[in-house]
Design an enzyme around this catalytic site. Sequence first.
Site, mmCIF file in Angstrom:
data_model
loop_
_atom_site.group_PDB
_atom_site.id
_atom_site.type_symbol
_atom_site.label_atom_id
_atom_site.label_comp_id
_atom_site.label_asym_id
_atom_site.label_seq_id
_atom_site.Cartn_x
_atom_site.Cartn_y
_atom_site.Cartn_z
ATOM 1 N N ARG A 1 60.378 1.230 -47.366
ATOM 2 C CA ARG A 1 60.381 1.154 -45.896
ATOM 3 C C ARG A 1 61.579 0.321 -45.452
ATOM 4 O O ARG A 1 61.655 -0.888 -45.747
ATOM 5 C CB ARG A 1 59.075 0.540 -45.399
ATOM 6 C CG ARG A 1 58.943 0.478 -43.877
ATOM 7 C CD ARG A 1 57.574 -0.085 -43.487
ATOM 8 N NE ARG A 1 57.411 -0.093 -42.030
ATOM 9 C CZ ARG A 1 57.758 -1.106 -41.245
ATOM 10 N NH1 ARG A 1 58.305 -2.190 -41.746
ATOM 11 N NH2 ARG A 1 57.548 -1.031 -39.927
ATOM 12 N N LYS B 1 64.708 -8.825 -44.530
ATOM 13 C CA LYS B 1 63.786 -9.959 -44.435
ATOM 14 C C LYS B 1 64.451 -11.269 -44.828
ATOM 15 O O LYS B 1 65.470 -11.310 -45.513
ATOM 16 C CB LYS B 1 62.542 -9.698 -45.275
ATOM 17 C CG LYS B 1 61.647 -8.616 -44.674
ATOM 18 C CD LYS B 1 60.279 -8.552 -45.300
ATOM 19 C CE LYS B 1 59.386 -7.587 -44.511
ATOM 20 N NZ LYS B 1 58.055 -7.438 -45.105
#
Length: 814
Positions: A793, A760
């Site tokens: 995740r 991210k």
Amino acid sequence: MEYYVARNALERLRRVRPKLGTATTATLLDSLDNPHEGMTAVQIAGSNGKGSTARVLEGILDEAGLDVGLYTSPDLSDLRERIRVRGRKIPKSAVGRFVERVWPHVTEMSVEDDAPTFFETFTALALWYFDRKEVDVAILEVGIGGRYDATSVVDPVAAAVTSVSLEHTDILGDTVEAIARDQVQIAPSDVRLVTGATGSALEAIEAETDTVTVGSEGADVVASETGMVSRTESRVSLVGPDWDVRTPTPLLGGHQAVNAGIAATIARQVGNYLGTTVGESTIESGIRNVHWPGRFEIMRHDPLVVLDGAHNPDATEKLATLLDRFEYDDLYLVFGAMRDKDHRRVCRSLPSTDRAFLAEPAVDRSQGLDTLAGVFRRETDADVVKRDSIRAALDSAIHAAGPDDCVVTTGSLYAVAEARDRWTRTTTPLSTSSTRRARSALRNSDVPTKERDEHVDRLVHRTLRIQVRREEAATLEKVMLSIGGSCAVSGVLDHEQISVVLSGSRSHFRRLVQRLRDRGEGALAAELSGALELDSGVGGDTAGTASGYPWDEETTVMGILNVTPDSFHDGGDYRAVQSAVDRAEGMVAAGAGIVDVGGESTRPGAEPVSAARERDRVLPVIERLDDLNALISIDTRKPPVAEAALEAGADLVNDVTGLEDAAMRRVVADFDVPAVLMHSLSAPVDPDHRYAYDDVVHDVLEALTERVLLAERAGIDRSNLIVDPGLGFGKSRAESFALLDRLDEFRALGTPLMIGHSQKSMFEPAGTDPDDRLMPTVAATALAVDRGVDIVRVHEVAENAAAIATAEDTLRTD
């Protein structure tokens, strides 16, 4: 200005003014440069149902893609609940800025003997905040009547009078006709007033203005409840001149069907005014997904426990009618009311009660117990029991009730708010290992500056933050200080939930719990004992709730498998079924215990896809993975996709909207599968949708608490919920790292925890290639394991699995 200072300043304002009119509110707004002028505003008046109508209208207009401001009253646990934009309550920082700006004008008006009331000032705050946030439409629930209410300073583009009954007769008049004539003064000039009023009240309204009527056969919009579809939902039918809606809703009762019809009609008027399409599917979604706590809210089923803020005879009659559709043996009533209500008529309209537990809500206007008890003994056949607090009364009622009985808390929204604490308040462990962390914890808990300075060096042991009412805070402070521990209390001086920061050794907390039990504070004692695992060893984490899933035993890797053309990291790589299958098998071989299959990107700017296209992408892959030695997760926000995937062999649901859609909650409950409940401001991510978090961890935890309750109401067991605080997804880099750093605070929810941080943009300053942020991802995985994460995740399984193994080996040496 700090929030507690601003909040207390507002609280000191008078509640009632000696003269009627909107002039004072207009003067106050003039000092703020008239933020209400030109605002697209809607007013909703009525004796009952105006709050429900406003909340449904908010949901419909939000589904239509509009930025909506909502102003309602009263609140349940936090004054800021009254002002919402895009479903988020006004930040503390905004309240502080408003009071700092407006207070010199309030002082000047006071000198001129024109001091604004609390409601007038708060109305000005709402309009000021809506203007700053540039909302597309502002929905204003009228306080009292209509003609002279502070909200009537606006020029509404649409308005409604929901219902008319006798209330506030000293101000509005002593007949329903007089009250209706007062309420109708909010009627807009260019469109018809929408109303659910009937009989002589409707005649009085129609003598003043043109209307759109909503109600039974013969009304312009026919609204009816057609039956229950689950233990907590019914189905409503709304038929307008050229539109027809049939949908489930959690707001039960024929009166709520009328409220929904009013909201739908106003939404169409607003849509016409703004040039925004408000179609049938938009209306259906808004009605289906509305959440309005404390309005016939079913909290459990064995016994049936209901919270309902009915506070006048008309509302308690509707409550009695609703209870008739449920089967139960004995009824146990928890009741607390305000002094200005007609207690005799309320008692007469209540359902037949076996035992009434009476208590005073912790507000100045509460009716005394002796008076209430006398009314109940004269007007009902119930055994009457008095308790020191609403919470104590509720605990006594639930303890006395059998699994086939019913417990109802009613009489006032203040009583409901205190009862609801049983399910909503959290006890959160805090890390105060440094002066910086300790000072931040105290500041975020609204502890005054002087007390922060006194306590900052005392938070050296175990530290907890608990949300309590003011009286409970005083008890905690007195007892904790008497045994040598530390207790710092929020400076907010009101009835709402406030923060208390407790710190001490394990011995201190054991003595605190015992002292609380000795004082009859069993609920407080149990919450603290559970959070610290002082008794059974089962506390705030998920110990004791093992369900046979891999995350019960060890941190589990969820491998990301995007079968999309446009996902932010690997979009397009696995669109072919065989390449997706090969990728899944490779991730499992590398250590993944879950494979998360997604067919729609939620990256910023991603184009939504239809449910049909998403199904076409994911189902062939899921069907091919039937023999995979791992669990299969479906990453979707669409209920039809989740249902099809579960039927095809998926084992759990990963919903980036946090099970926002009631239909998704029903799917998860029906299949009895685990579900990831994630916090997000929008999906796909909208870069322009931001929220000014005061304390991102506390704010996200609070929002997730409500979502967990909604999931449980739908029949999802808490042990089947997995919480994800949603790193990214509308949070800044600093906010995302704060969530990662304080991940252990989410243990207060009693669910497994997951983070999705892979690749991210929060890692961008690490200096790595934007297309390859593997190294910071792996580092964050190790940090998350240290803070107790259950599921990670990620895209790259092998590297993150190695980080998990290393971190767990290190932790085992402690």
